[in-house]
Design an enzyme around this catalytic site. Structure first.
Site, mmCIF file in Angstrom:
data_model
loop_
_atom_site.group_PDB
_atom_site.id
_atom_site.type_symbol
_atom_site.label_atom_id
_atom_site.label_comp_id
_atom_site.label_asym_id
_atom_site.label_seq_id
_atom_site.Cartn_x
_atom_site.Cartn_y
_atom_site.Cartn_z
ATOM 1 N N ARG A 131 -40.159 0.504 35.703
ATOM 2 C CA ARG A 131 -39.773 1.551 34.755
ATOM 3 C C ARG A 131 -38.367 1.312 34.207
ATOM 4 O O ARG A 131 -38.000 1.850 33.165
ATOM 5 C CB ARG A 131 -39.848 2.919 35.442
ATOM 6 C CG ARG A 131 -39.827 4.087 34.486
ATOM 7 C CD ARG A 131 -40.239 5.370 35.147
ATOM 8 N NE ARG A 131 -39.459 5.658 36.339
ATOM 9 C CZ ARG A 131 -39.654 6.722 37.120
ATOM 10 N NH1 ARG A 131 -40.633 7.569 36.834
ATOM 11 N NH2 ARG A 131 -38.910 6.941 38.181
ATOM 12 N N VAL A 139 -46.477 7.496 28.382
ATOM 13 C CA VAL A 139 -46.922 6.697 29.522
ATOM 14 C C VAL A 139 -45.817 6.538 30.563
ATOM 15 O O VAL A 139 -44.657 6.840 30.319
ATOM 16 C CB VAL A 139 -47.427 5.313 29.065
ATOM 17 C CG1 VAL A 139 -48.579 5.472 28.099
ATOM 18 C CG2 VAL A 139 -46.308 4.501 28.414
ATOM 19 N N GLU A 140 -46.199 6.030 31.741
ATOM 20 C CA GLU A 140 -45.298 5.870 32.898
ATOM 21 C C GLU A 140 -44.597 7.174 33.246
ATOM 22 O O GLU A 140 -43.412 7.195 33.585
ATOM 23 C CB GLU A 140 -44.268 4.753 32.638
ATOM 24 C CG GLU A 140 -44.881 3.365 32.704
ATOM 25 C CD GLU A 140 -43.827 2.271 32.683
ATOM 26 O OE1 GLU A 140 -42.640 2.557 32.907
ATOM 27 O OE2 GLU A 140 -44.203 1.113 32.452
ATOM 28 N N GLY A 141 -45.323 8.263 33.172
ATOM 29 C CA GLY A 141 -44.770 9.579 33.448
ATOM 30 C C GLY A 141 -44.356 10.251 32.157
ATOM 31 O O GLY A 141 -43.405 9.815 31.499
#
Length: 833
Positions: A386, A508-510
């Site tokens: 991330r 995306v990715e949280g």
């Protein structure tokens, strides 16, 4: 006379005592130091003041009643720390196993300094300057440039819905999918910084190209295998992944569990089954995943699922927990699924499903020993991945947008003026340039933390959340400035596809809304606070004796921390940070402001945790604004570090000043807005008096500063060149940015000549009929009159052709539009098949 003198003496001594106490609090003195100071101050007052003996005796008694039990370990532990520990255990917030694993996964880096109220700026400036190796820079200058040159993003997005087969093969052959794989397995073993630079450059040209490269190098099979895989798994898969013989994806998100990944309903049930003609213990797998990048083309699927052992074949534990496994796509029962169509970019993203797929236990990443450790594996790697993928993509896109929009704003004219010189446009251009600069600073700063051995969980969340949000603002500003040019889709549109793709990084990715409201401060308060996690760990310790000892140490350290930050916040608020320690640089005032904000943030965070307790988890607006303030301090630190690392270039100061003025404004605004809406109005009013004793006085970036930043973007200069470093700017038929850069240079060179011709026409020195408006005809008249030479005519002709091409938008026959839509449908059907 004597009475008056005594009163003056008493006043002076009392003022000195209070000033000394303030200084003690400011410098965070220990309990022992406070005790010595208190005794010394009372002794001085007793010997030299004119206060009454009774008053002094009472003061000594109070002092002794407080100091003696606090300094006697047995009394303090038994009657103070012990009862508080019991109460703390009752009221402390519950923490799930997944939350605990998430907290334990990362490391505390610079985020810990800014959370603690007194950043050590020497520590920041001692961090080495991020640099690439010769091999890494050569890869950027060679294969990455070549990949951009191969990619016609219009064709990729609107006609083929995929990269060309030649581009796919080039990416495999040149090792684009092996940047994080060790050399012994055939990978490139690039630094996190190089990985980030590659993605930023690709993103500036094509989001589809960047997304395709990002996933194999981010959170997924290669990353997990290198950290947790068995030697057999590493030796089999990593060489194949490095060569592109296998294409990986990682499947985590389920329709029922997106951001709440810990609740995935996909299962693996331990049982016996047939594998390669033998009965073995394995798992019966069932999963339904969506939003999985590269799933439509992946040959090996990384899968997160919940593992259960109802028959006890592996032991007594029935619910083993989240586990990660690798499953070949060609296994019976595996369904790759259909493609999704992400906004603005058709990178390979889709679904994967599995129905009663039996796999042996050695398909678990790391083998049976890692069963149930999947969540820890994921969160440990997530803080690394991330830090790189989405911040890099957003920062690369923003830099490209700033360069392209600046060029367009100089080339495009309205009311006989370049639009970039109009004040309304300057405001948006200033914001675009300032944001692009600080996004790039955060990208490099956070990626380099990984190279320093950190697993920056909080910085990675800040980078993902705020860099993608700033990317959204940059895309909006680019669209607003380019106007009609940007809203008409076609090969000439440089902004539209980037604008449409922005929500992908936001989601995306949280999802950003979740990260901002629940995760950033929630994780930061536990990870970065110098005492909270120690108090929680002590309270959770079942060894009561050791727990009490550890809790006592953390508790009184915490009390001193709060007292110190309260005094520091008030003093720095009154002085606007002027007396805070800061490096002796031209940007000293920014360091002082960040120190002031850090102290205010620390006391605000502590009081909020004390007042709201477990309720803070549900007070999302409180958590979000605290997270915003924390993030702005981190971003500001990255901006200052970038400027220092680049040798303090004076030409870049407008970028730095805009970024810092806005960071400081946004941090103060977040705290001010929180205090205006504080759940406890009385506490909120007290904190406002402490943090903003002179009121909210932070102006933000000025119009004058926006003008300076705008001026840097609309013509070639060294500051602009640094911002554009590693953006693909080659003048190539597939690269609109490179084409506009050429036209920009011609515009700057042609403008004086055009002005000379127009002036001559106005004064009657060049006879041109009044109905002639087009420049090519004017050029011919000027050449015939000897006003310009052939070289100047060639420049003006080239400039005018480039200018018209830059401002022209695409148009289509209806039949062509229908045919294009039909081709897209046919391509989608083929891809799905």
């Amino acid at each position: 006379m004597i009475t008056g003198a005594l009163e003056v003496t008493n006043g002076i001594l009392l003022a000195l005592a209070l000033a000394g106490a303030w200084a003690m609090a400011y410098r965070r003195s220990s309990l022992k130091e406070w005790t010595i100071y208190g005794a010394a101050a009372l002794a001085v007052l007793t010997l030299f003041s004119g206060f009454s003996g009774v008053g002094l005796a009472i003061s000594w008694l109070i002092f002794a009643a407080v100091a003696v039990p606090l300094n006697m370990d047995k009394i303090r532990l038994t009657y103070i720390s012990g009862p508080i520990l019991k109460l703390f255990r009752k009221i402390m917030p519950t923490m799930s196993q997944t939350e605990k694993e998430a907290l334990d996964a990362g490391t505390v880096w610079w985020d810990g300094e800014i959370f603690a109220g007194d950043p050590n700026w020497k520590k920041l400036l001692s961090i080495p300057k991020p640099t690439l190796t010769e091999e890494e820079q050569a890869f950027l200058d060679g294969p990455v440039e070549a990949a951009c040159r191969m990619c016609d993003d219009w064709k990729v997005v609107h006609e083929d819905a995929d990269l060309t087969p030649e581009t796919w093969q080039f990416l495999k052959d040149e090792g684009f999918f092996s940047m994080i794989i060790k050399k012994k397995y055939g990978g490139k073993d690039f630094s996190a910084l190089a990985h980030s630079e590659v993605l930023a450059k690709l993103s500036a040209h094509s989001a589809t190209l960047a997304s395709t490269v990002a996933v194999p190098n981010s959170l997924g099979p290669a990353e997990l295998l290198q950290h947790y895989g068995t030697e057999e798994q590493k030796n089999h898969y990593l060489p194949r992944l490095a060569k592109g013989l296998d294409i990986p994806c990682f499947a985590l998100t389920n329709p029922e569990a997106g951001s709440d990944a810990g609740s995935i309903p996909d299962t693996g049930i331990v049982c016996k089954g047939q594998y390669q003609g033998k009965e073995v213990i394995g798992m019966r797998m069932n999963w339904n995943k969506r939003y999985i990048t590269l799933a439509p083309v992946a040959t090996v699927i990384g899968l997160a699922f919940k593992m259960f052992d109802p028959e006890g074949l592996l032991g007594d534990k029935k619910d083993i927990g989240i586990t990660c496994a690798l499953i070949p796509r060609n296994f019976p029962g595996v369904e790759a699924g259909r493609r999704h169509i992400p906004l603005g970019t058709p990178f390979m993203n889709g679904t994967t499903k599995g129905k009663d797929v039996f796999i042996p236990l050695d398909f678990i990443i790391g083998g049976v020993d890692m069963a149930g450790h999947g969540w820890r594996m994921l969160v440990e790697c997530l803080s690394v991945g991330r830090s790189i993928s989405l911040p890099s993509s957003a920062a690369g896109g923003a830099r490209a947008g700033a360069i392209a929009t600046g060029a367009y704003a100089r080339i495009r004219r309205q009311f006989k003026t370049a639009i970039g010189q109009m004040e309304g446009i300057e405001e948006a251009l200033g914001r675009l340039g300032g944001n692009a600069y600080r996004m790039e600073a955060v990208r490099a700063f956070t990626a380099f933390a990984v190279d320093l051995g950190e697993k920056p969980s909080v910085p990675s969340a800040i980078a993902k959340l705020h860099v993608t949000e700033m990317g959204r603002q940059c895309a909006n500003d680019a669209m607003d400035i380019q106007g009609g040019k940007a809203i008409v889709m076609g090969p000439r549109n440089a902004a539209g596809r980037a604008y449409m793709a922005v929500p992908i990084g936001i989601t995306v990715e949280g999802a950003n809304i979740l990260t901002r409201n629940l995760i950033l401060f929630g994780q930061g308060a536990m990870r970065c606070h110098p005492y909270v996690l120690k108090e929680l760990d002590a309270a959770a310790n079942t060894d009561d004796k050791q727990a009490l000892k550890d809790f006592d140490k953390a508790l009184f350290g915490h009390v001193g921390f709060v007292i110190s930050n309260a005094f520091r916040s008030l003093w720095l608020g009154l002085s606007r940070g002027y007396f805070a320690k800061a490096p002796a640089t031209p940007t000293k005032r920014y360091y002082q402001h960040l120190t002031r904000i850090s102290s205010s943030f620390a006391i605000l965070a502590d009081v909020s945790m004390a007042v709201l307790g477990a309720e803070l988890k549900r007070k999302e607006s409180v958590s979000a604004r605290l997270g915003d303030a924390l993030a702005m301090m981190y971003i500001g630190s990255a901006v200052l570090k970038r400027w220092e690392d680049q040798g303090r270039p004076a030409a870049d100061r407008p970028f730095v000043d805009w970024a810092m003025d806005d960071c400081i404004y946004q941090a103060d605004k977040a705290m001010s807005d929180l205090l205006k809406n504080y759940p406890n109005k009385f506490v909120g009013a007290g904190l406002r008096a402490l943090i903003f004793p002179l009121g909210f006085r932070t102006p933000g970036a000025s119009d004058k500063l926006s003008h300076k930043v705008s001026a840097l973007l609309i013509e070639p200069n060294e500051a602009r060149d640094r911002l554009a470093k590693d953006v693909y700017t080659e003048d190539h038929k597939f690269n609109l940015i490179g084409q506009m850069e050429t036209v920009l240079r011609d515009t700057i060179a042609a403008e004086p000549i055009v002005k000379k011709i127009d002036k001559a026409i106005r004064k009657g020195e060049l006879a041109v009929p009044s109905h002639i408006f087009d420049l090519p005809t004017k050029i011919n008249y000027a050449l015939e009159a000897g006003m310009i030479n052939e070289a100047e005519k060639e420049l003006l002709t080239r400039y005018e052709a480039g200018r018209l091409e830059t401002i022209t938008v695409d148009d289509w026959d209806h039949e062509d539009m229908v045919r294009a839509q039909y081709q897209k449908k046919q391509t989608s059907k083929k891809s799905a098949a």
